[in-house]
Design a protein around this motif. Structure first.
Motif, PDB file in Angstrom:
ATOM      1  N   LYS A  94      -0.942  54.676  53.057  1.00  3.79           N
ATOM      2  CA  LYS A  94      -1.540  55.856  52.433  1.00  3.79           C
ATOM      3  C   LYS A  94      -0.584  56.572  51.484  1.00  3.79           C
ATOM      4  O   LYS A  94      -0.944  57.589  50.894  1.00  3.79           O
ATOM      5  N   MET A  95       0.633  56.038  51.350  1.00  2.00           N
ATOM      6  CA  MET A  95       1.561  56.646  50.405  1.00  2.00           C
ATOM      7  C   MET A  95       1.059  56.447  48.982  1.00  2.00           C
ATOM      8  O   MET A  95       0.268  55.533  48.704  1.00  2.00           O
ATOM      9  N   GLN A  96       1.542  57.271  48.083  1.00  2.00           N
ATOM     10  CA  GLN A  96       1.041  57.241  46.712  1.00  2.00           C
ATOM     11  C   GLN A  96       1.265  55.881  46.053  1.00  2.00           C
ATOM     12  O   GLN A  96       0.404  55.362  45.345  1.00  2.00           O
ATOM     13  N   ASN A  97       2.427  55.289  46.283  1.00  2.00           N
ATOM     14  CA  ASN A  97       2.766  54.029  45.618  1.00  2.00           C
ATOM     15  C   ASN A  97       3.190  52.986  46.645  1.00  2.00           C
ATOM     16  O   ASN A  97       4.180  53.172  47.348  1.00  2.00           O
ATOM     17  N   VAL A  98       2.446  51.891  46.724  1.00  2.00           N
ATOM     18  CA  VAL A  98       2.748  50.786  47.630  1.00  2.00           C
ATOM     19  C   VAL A  98       3.187  49.589  46.790  1.00  2.00           C
ATOM     20  O   VAL A  98       2.480  49.163  45.871  1.00  2.00           O
ATOM     21  N   ARG A  99       4.374  49.059  47.111  1.00  2.00           N
ATOM     22  CA  ARG A  99       4.919  47.903  46.417  1.00  2.00           C
ATOM     23  C   ARG A  99       5.173  46.782  47.436  1.00  2.00           C
ATOM     24  O   ARG A  99       5.634  47.047  48.549  1.00  2.00           O
ATOM     25  N   GLN A 248      -5.135  56.644  44.327  1.00  2.00           N
ATOM     26  CA  GLN A 248      -3.692  56.522  44.486  1.00  2.00           C
ATOM     27  C   GLN A 248      -3.162  55.510  43.475  1.00  2.00           C
ATOM     28  O   GLN A 248      -3.919  54.896  42.724  1.00  2.00           O
ATOM     29  N   GLY A 249      -1.854  55.327  43.439  1.00  2.00           N
ATOM     30  CA  GLY A 249      -1.292  54.367  42.499  1.00  2.00           C
ATOM     31  C   GLY A 249      -1.750  52.953  42.805  1.00  2.00           C
ATOM     32  O   GLY A 249      -1.979  52.590  43.959  1.00  2.00           O
ATOM     33  N   ARG A 250      -1.881  52.144  41.769  1.00  2.00           N
ATOM     34  CA  ARG A 250      -2.270  50.749  41.963  1.00  2.00           C
ATOM     35  C   ARG A 250      -1.194  50.016  42.754  1.00  2.00           C
ATOM     36  O   ARG A 250       0.004  50.160  42.476  1.00  2.00           O
ATOM     37  N   THR A 251      -1.602  49.226  43.720  1.00  2.00           N
ATOM     38  CA  THR A 251      -0.640  48.422  44.472  1.00  2.00           C
ATOM     39  C   THR A 251      -0.064  47.349  43.551  1.00  2.00           C
ATOM     40  O   THR A 251      -0.803  46.667  42.839  1.00  2.00           O
ATOM     41  N   SER A 398      12.047  47.662  38.794  1.00  2.00           N
ATOM     42  CA  SER A 398      12.983  48.767  39.003  1.00  2.00           C
ATOM     43  C   SER A 398      12.285  50.117  38.904  1.00  2.00           C
ATOM     44  O   SER A 398      12.482  51.003  39.743  1.00  2.00           O
ATOM     45  N   GLN A 399      11.442  50.261  37.869  1.00  2.00           N
ATOM     46  CA  GLN A 399      10.732  51.523  37.683  1.00  2.00           C
ATOM     47  C   GLN A 399       9.758  51.787  38.824  1.00  2.00           C
ATOM     48  O   GLN A 399       9.605  52.932  39.288  1.00  2.00           O
ATOM     49  N   ALA A 400       9.108  50.729  39.318  1.00  2.00           N
ATOM     50  CA  ALA A 400       8.127  50.892  40.394  1.00  2.00           C
ATOM     51  C   ALA A 400       8.774  51.402  41.671  1.00  2.00           C
ATOM     52  O   ALA A 400       8.121  52.080  42.478  1.00  2.00           O
ATOM     53  N   LEU A 401      10.056  51.087  41.876  1.00  2.00           N
ATOM     54  CA  LEU A 401      10.756  51.517  43.089  1.00  2.00           C
ATOM     55  C   LEU A 401      11.317  52.926  42.957  1.00  2.00           C
ATOM     56  O   LEU A 401      11.743  53.513  43.957  1.00  2.00           O
ATOM     57  N   ARG A 402      11.313  53.461  41.758  1.00  2.00           N
ATOM     58  CA  ARG A 402      11.898  54.786  41.533  1.00  2.00           C
ATOM     59  C   ARG A 402      10.840  55.884  41.437  1.00  2.00           C
ATOM     60  O   ARG A 402      11.186  57.055  41.264  1.00  2.00           O
ATOM     61  N   GLU A 403       9.585  55.504  41.548  1.00  2.00           N
ATOM     62  CA  GLU A 403       8.522  56.504  41.489  1.00  2.00           C
ATOM     63  C   GLU A 403       8.449  57.265  42.805  1.00  2.00           C
ATOM     64  O   GLU A 403       8.832  56.744  43.859  1.00  2.00           O
ATOM     65  N   PRO A 404       7.969  58.503  42.780  1.00  2.00           N
ATOM     66  CA  PRO A 404       7.919  59.306  44.014  1.00  2.00           C
ATOM     67  C   PRO A 404       6.936  58.739  45.023  1.00  2.00           C
ATOM     68  O   PRO A 404       5.967  58.066  44.665  1.00  2.00           O
TER      69      PRO A 404
END
Length: 515
Positions: A94-99, A248-251, A398-404
């Motif tokens: 449920k977090m905003q960004n799932v990678r 939410q953000g796209r997985t 790299s950018q995907a891991l730095r998002e809140p």
């Protein structure tokens, strides 16, 4: 493809996530044993018959997260652990960004190899070809030819460097004479030709070995009697990820694997995905495709649109078996990466054909001269990631891991690629970043990362629930949408079966004379 594990040189045997258990043990969690000791060091994990990895661990940094259940009643321990772990992963989903980062371990239940197993499979495909003689001549220079497979990546790196040095004729080292004798191969130019032929055949064989089909399931089989799985782990993972709130953000899924198991699962489930390519007949790499999104058309009176829910982003960091790299780009394809729709031969078909014709040309049609996979598993792959289009994908990673509010779930990845490890470790500077490593036998890299974590933002799930199969099917929380999709598939099969029965009855009533 994650081809090598420094601390796992012994090839593992495929594990069955549903071993045959007795009585009440039909519950897949029944045979799991948990490490509840209050310890700061992960225990050793072993695989015992019938393919169960024990003990099962969950560490948060250097803290044993499961030690909190040590005082629970023995009958309640397993139930409490299951509920708390499912709740933990539900919160992360449920977090905003799932990678998601996927390595070779996630494909193991289909491919049957990790690391050292790849070389043996590749070598078998070269039997009867002239490149096999070159390979044997080269292996004569190895002190332990039988262990080359454990270091296949280094072996490919040395072959590539050897060829490069052999054909070097430019300043500053333009007078080097590299004259290493190879049995049956005389002359510098012939040696260069044979090395190039061998490297091309190895690349072709890797492509064929990684050309695997997702096992049949209730989503693909026309009848319940013919599927191997109720639902495959890849389908379970994709279904649960695509069921997240579309607001939410796209997985985003990142993978080092060449195989297309992820794409096959998304196709079966009807999931739309951006893979960096644009076009239909002649697909070409276009990184701008990742910046697009899909929406339902809004009503004119509403003046707004609604986001389409089943959409994922797929980044293949090292390329794919259906990618082709050309040395020359064009105005319409400046990156020189195209998508090849031609069907590839199967490993089993080539091996069967060899029994009749050892010089079968099928392998030659996999790659044309001048073509190649995107990034081969060599030590030079780090340098290749600095060139477009791969530099774009690594920047996106790299950018995907730095998002809140970001969680990264690492599945089946051993930490062998330093250029990927560095990006993950750099992401720890993001205060809202959480890293979850899922591996049945955590590698030395995973253990080191956990030990170094003083903030409690690195988790490691090990043991049988760390296998991709068990994790995707039983640890990630089940979702109602998955049950709905299965029910739809069953309904369509029943309708088709009913229709076929009606046709058969009509033919019987007509006396079977269909002429």
């Amino acid at each position: 493809m994650d081809t090598e594990k420094s601390d796992k040189l012994v090839e593992e045997t495929p594990h069955d996530p549903f071993p045959q258990l007795e009585g009440k043990s039909q519950d897949p969690w029944f045979n799991l044993q948990f490490d509840l000791q209050s310890s700061t060091e992960m225990p050793g994990i072993t695989q015992i018959p019938p393919g169960i990895w024990n003990p099962n661990i969950l560490y948060r940094g250097s803290e044993n997260w499961l030690s909190r259940f040590a005082k629970d009643n023995e009958d309640e321990q397993k139930s409490n652990i299951r509920q708390e772990v499912l709740a933990l992963f539900a919160r992360w989903l449920k977090m905003q960004n799932v990678r998601i980062l996927i390595g070779a371990g996630a494909s193991f239940y289909v491919t049957g190899f990790i690391g050292s197993g790849l070389f043996g499979r590749v070598r078998k495909l070269l039997e009867g070809r002239s490149s096999e003689l070159t390979l044997k001549a080269i292996l004569a220079h190895a002190s332990a030819p039988d262990k080359v497979g454990c270091h296949f990546e280094k072996f490919l790196s040395q072959l590539t460097a050897w060829r490069s040095l052999s054909e070097a004729s430019q300043w500053p080292i333009d007078q080097m004479i590299l004259d290493i004798p190879l049995k049956g191969i005389r002359g510098r130019q012939l040696r260069i030709t044979k090395l190039s032929e061998l490297l091309l055949d190895l690349e072709r064989a890797i492509t064929v070995v990684c050309n695997v089909d997702l096992p049949s399931s209730r989503f693909s089989a026309p009848d319940d009697r013919y599927h191997e799985w109720n639902i495959t782990p890849h389908e379970a993972l994709i279904a649960k990820l695509s069921a997240r709130d579309p607001q939410q953000g796209r997985t985003k899924i990142f993978t080092t694997n060449y195989d297309t198991l992820i794409e096959q699962a998304m196709d079966r489930l009807g999931v739309m995905y951006c893979d960096g390519f644009s076009g239909t007949v002649a697909r070409r790499f276009n990184p701008a495709a990742y910046d697009l999104d899909l929406y339902y058309p809004g009503e004119v009176t509403e003046g707004r649109v609604r986001r389409f829910d089943k959409v994922l982003h797929l980044y293949k960091l090292h390329g794919s078996i259906n990618w082709r790299r050309s040395k020359f780009g064009t105005a319409g394809n400046p990156y020189g990466i195209v998508f090849d729709n031609r069907p590839l031969p199967r490993e089993v078909d080539l091996l069967h054909g060899k029994s009749k014709n050892p010089a079968s040309p099928d392998l030659e049609r996999v790659l044309d001269k001048g073509e190649g996979l995107a990034i081969l598993p060599t030590s030079g792959k780090y340098g290749e990631t600095l060139a477009m289009p791969f530099s774009h994908m690594f920047r996106a990673f790299s950018q995907a891991l730095r998002e809140p509010q970001t969680v990264l779930m690492i599945i089946g990845y051993s930490g062998w690629d330093d250029h990927i490890n560095q990006l993950i470790e750099d992401a720890l500077t993001n205060p809202s970043f959480t890293c979850v490593i899922i591996d049945p036998n955590p590698s030395s890299w995973a253990r080191r990362l956990c030990r170094a974590d003083a903030c409690g933002r690195v988790y490691c799930l090990g043991g049988h629930w760390g296998t991709f199969e068990f994790f995707a099917l039983h640890v990630l929380p089940d979702l109602e949408v998955l049950r709905t999709e299965l029910a739809i598939a069953q309904t369509l099969r029943d309708l088709q079966k009913s229709q076929n029965n009606k046709i058969w009855l009509k033919l019987q009533e007509g006396g079977g004379d269909g002429a």
